[in-house]
Design a protein around this motif. Sequence first.
Motif, PDB file in Angstrom:
ATOM      1  N   PRO A 161       1.186  -1.126  -0.194  1.00 24.96           N
ATOM      2  CA  PRO A 161      -0.209  -0.368   0.467  1.00 24.96           C
ATOM      3  C   PRO A 161       1.052   1.543  -0.073  1.00 24.96           C
ATOM      4  CG  PRO A 161      -0.408  -1.342   1.782  1.00 24.96           C
ATOM      5  CD  PRO A 161       1.043  -1.820   1.333  1.00 24.96           C
ATOM      6  N   VAL A 162       2.347   1.308   0.565  1.00 26.63           N
ATOM      7  CA  VAL A 162       3.172   2.465   0.567  1.00 26.63           C
ATOM      8  C   VAL A 162       3.670   2.841  -0.642  1.00 26.63           C
ATOM      9  CG1 VAL A 162       4.664   3.548   1.532  1.00 26.63           C
ATOM     10  CG2 VAL A 162       2.809   2.480   3.148  1.00 26.63           C
ATOM     11  N   ASN A 163       4.054   1.282  -1.158  1.00 30.66           N
ATOM     12  CA  ASN A 163       5.312   1.019  -2.170  1.00 30.66           C
ATOM     13  C   ASN A 163       4.673   1.359  -3.134  1.00 30.66           C
ATOM     14  OD1 ASN A 163       7.516  -0.455  -4.282  1.00 30.66           O
ATOM     15  ND2 ASN A 163       8.544   0.726  -2.716  1.00 30.66           N
ATOM     16  N   LEU A 164       4.021   0.811  -3.726  1.00 30.96           N
ATOM     17  CA  LEU A 164       2.638   1.251  -5.297  1.00 30.96           C
ATOM     18  C   LEU A 164       2.556   2.005  -4.987  1.00 30.96           C
ATOM     19  CD1 LEU A 164       2.495  -3.299  -6.126  1.00 30.96           C
ATOM     20  CD2 LEU A 164       3.754  -1.357  -7.445  1.00 30.96           C
ATOM     21  N   ALA A 165       2.080   2.895  -4.191  1.00 32.75           N
ATOM     22  CA  ALA A 165       1.226   3.933  -4.269  1.00 32.75           C
ATOM     23  C   ALA A 165       2.477   5.304  -4.639  1.00 32.75           C
ATOM     24  CB  ALA A 165       0.881   4.780  -2.394  1.00 32.75           C
ATOM     25  N   VAL A 166       3.360   5.278  -4.383  1.00 36.36           N
ATOM     26  CA  VAL A 166       4.902   6.000  -4.307  1.00 36.36           C
ATOM     27  C   VAL A 166       5.373   5.434  -5.701  1.00 36.36           C
ATOM     28  CG1 VAL A 166       5.153   6.677  -1.686  1.00 36.36           C
ATOM     29  CG2 VAL A 166       6.601   4.786  -3.095  1.00 36.36           C
ATOM     30  N   SER A 167       5.183   4.164  -5.731  1.00 36.82           N
ATOM     31  CA  SER A 167       5.896   3.776  -7.431  1.00 36.82           C
ATOM     32  C   SER A 167       4.792   4.772  -8.060  1.00 36.82           C
ATOM     33  CB  SER A 167       5.952   2.708  -7.902  1.00 36.82           C
ATOM     34  OG  SER A 167       4.860   2.586  -8.125  1.00 36.82           O
ATOM     35  N   LYS A 168       4.054   5.990  -7.964  1.00 35.40           N
ATOM     36  CA  LYS A 168       2.904   6.071  -8.959  1.00 35.40           C
ATOM     37  C   LYS A 168       2.578   7.262  -8.785  1.00 35.40           C
ATOM     38  CE  LYS A 168      -0.070   2.273  -8.840  1.00 35.40           C
ATOM     39  NZ  LYS A 168       0.037   1.306 -10.024  1.00 35.40           N
ATOM     40  N   ILE A 169       2.698   8.145  -7.511  1.00 30.71           N
ATOM     41  CA  ILE A 169       3.008   9.461  -6.523  1.00 30.71           C
ATOM     42  C   ILE A 169       3.913  10.524  -7.042  1.00 30.71           C
ATOM     43  CG2 ILE A 169       2.930  10.546  -4.767  1.00 30.71           C
ATOM     44  CD1 ILE A 169       1.036   8.790  -3.056  1.00 30.71           C
ATOM     45  N   ALA A 170       5.271  10.077  -7.177  1.00 31.65           N
ATOM     46  CA  ALA A 170       6.589  10.078  -7.300  1.00 31.65           C
ATOM     47  C   ALA A 170       6.730  10.617  -8.842  1.00 31.65           C
ATOM     48  CB  ALA A 170       7.689   9.818  -6.842  1.00 31.65           C
ATOM     49  N   PRO A 171       6.175   9.500  -9.740  1.00 28.84           N
ATOM     50  CA  PRO A 171       6.863  10.022 -11.022  1.00 28.84           C
ATOM     51  C   PRO A 171       5.410  10.971 -11.058  1.00 28.84           C
ATOM     52  CG  PRO A 171       5.786   7.808 -11.627  1.00 28.84           C
ATOM     53  CD  PRO A 171       6.949   8.337  -9.604  1.00 28.84           C
ATOM     54  N   ALA A 172       4.516  10.789 -11.428  1.00 27.73           N
ATOM     55  CA  ALA A 172       3.267  11.845 -11.438  1.00 27.73           C
ATOM     56  C   ALA A 172       3.450  13.141 -10.900  1.00 27.73           C
ATOM     57  CB  ALA A 172       2.038  11.139 -10.831  1.00 27.73           C
TER      58      ALA A 172
END
Length: 478
Positions: free
Chosen positions: A160-171
């Motif tokens: 829930p954290v890692n696969l969220a930031v893997s979308k948040i940071a590039p966005a």
Amino acid sequence: DGDVYKYYADGEWKKSSSGKSVAIINPTTRKTQYKVQACTQEEVNKVMESAKTAQKTWAKTPLWKRAELLHKAAAILKEHKAPIAECLVKEIAKPAKDAITEVVRSGDLVSYTAEEGVRILGEGKFLVSDSFPGNERTKYCLTSKVPLGVILAIPPFNYPVNLAVSKIAPALIAGNSLVLKPPTQGAVSALHMVHCFHLAGFPKGLISCVTGKGSEIGDFLTMHPGVNCISFTGGDTGIAISKKAGMIPLQMELGGKDACIVLEDADLDLVAANIIKGGFSYSGQRCTAVKVVLVMESVADVLVEKVNEKVAKLTVGAPEDDCDITPVVSESSANFIEGLVKDAKEKGATFCQEYKRDGNLIWPLLLDNVQPDMRIAWEEPFGPVLPVIRINSIEEGIHHCNASNFGLQGCVFTKDVNKAILISDAMETGTVQINSAPARGPDHFPFQGLKESGIGSQGVTNSINMMTKIKSTVINLP
Ligand code: G3P
């Protein structure tokens, strides 16, 4: 009431006007651990509006400043690893050490993405017209990468954290705003992670996190006209989303049935170690988990024995105790796994261990002599149960792998590099690992699935590119 975690919108923590909450069940105790707000469609509309407004200013914020904020968020995230990991333990029963690793890996991913972003977004292309027939050198084309707008990120329960930031940071590095819909199991970990972005000082509305029931806001979010791109990781829901979503870019990763092909010359100790790591870490609840072993008959007995020795050593119990095997995420998941096990039993699979279950806790189980008519030969248990299919030729192994609806990753074990490469070429999967278990990381590697495993490609660079569009400006000379 104070027991319900607030959602995050417009730079503030808010209560939903619904007055309702969603319960998060601790997989280990099977009791309510936390509650989150059940947001309404009206609240989603408001979030979309502020995301749209915030994005306009953010896109004009210098790239280096966007990177600076991301670096700040990454550092804060790492500082908060202990409380976030504690939530992961309670919400998704992730073993304590793995929970810490997830948060640290997430901080590193955010920093890396900021670095990568300043490089790849910091340059564009310059083209001249006279290379194409019929043209003089009268047109100069300048290209750059521009943001898409509002990105909707939907990560799964297992990261829930890692696969969220893997979308948040590039966005964010690419100049987009982001709306996060966390999985229910994992929502509080995600809210804590979002709090780190809040502390870093991102502008209001740029990032928001709405929690709630899929039935109430799921389709409403994915079909919302304000969404310009969806990045989703999860199960079948992704197929439904891809059918309903409008004409927007989609990034989807929807699970797999990763095969582990073992040839006669393989180092069987290495294979056994990788089957344990690949098949049983986080109790098999990874889309990149080894989900079927395809082993040459001549070495199958020895391999199965080696794996069984290691299975016997796996610790089974509470995530707080950092056990290897912990309860699976929900009762329905445990029931589904049990269904696959029963089907295999009825159809004559060899049980290398006794099937044992207590609540959501399922003991690790290796099923030998699995046949193609058994459900477990094709379906993903997302649990600590691993089928072994004995094969008599490489072709048989490749055939089984390619007959799957999935095509995420696969792996092959052999000392013959030429054979390994030929097999890799023949396997219809997004990635093939030679002499190691499947895995998404390191996180800057491309990560993609074929067929029902997904759309597009992830990994830091690919995600940044996917969340941008090329903009051309053509200078026409007289
Ligand atoms: O299940 C999600 C998938 O992305 C797995 O990641 O790092 O466990 O290979 P990882």
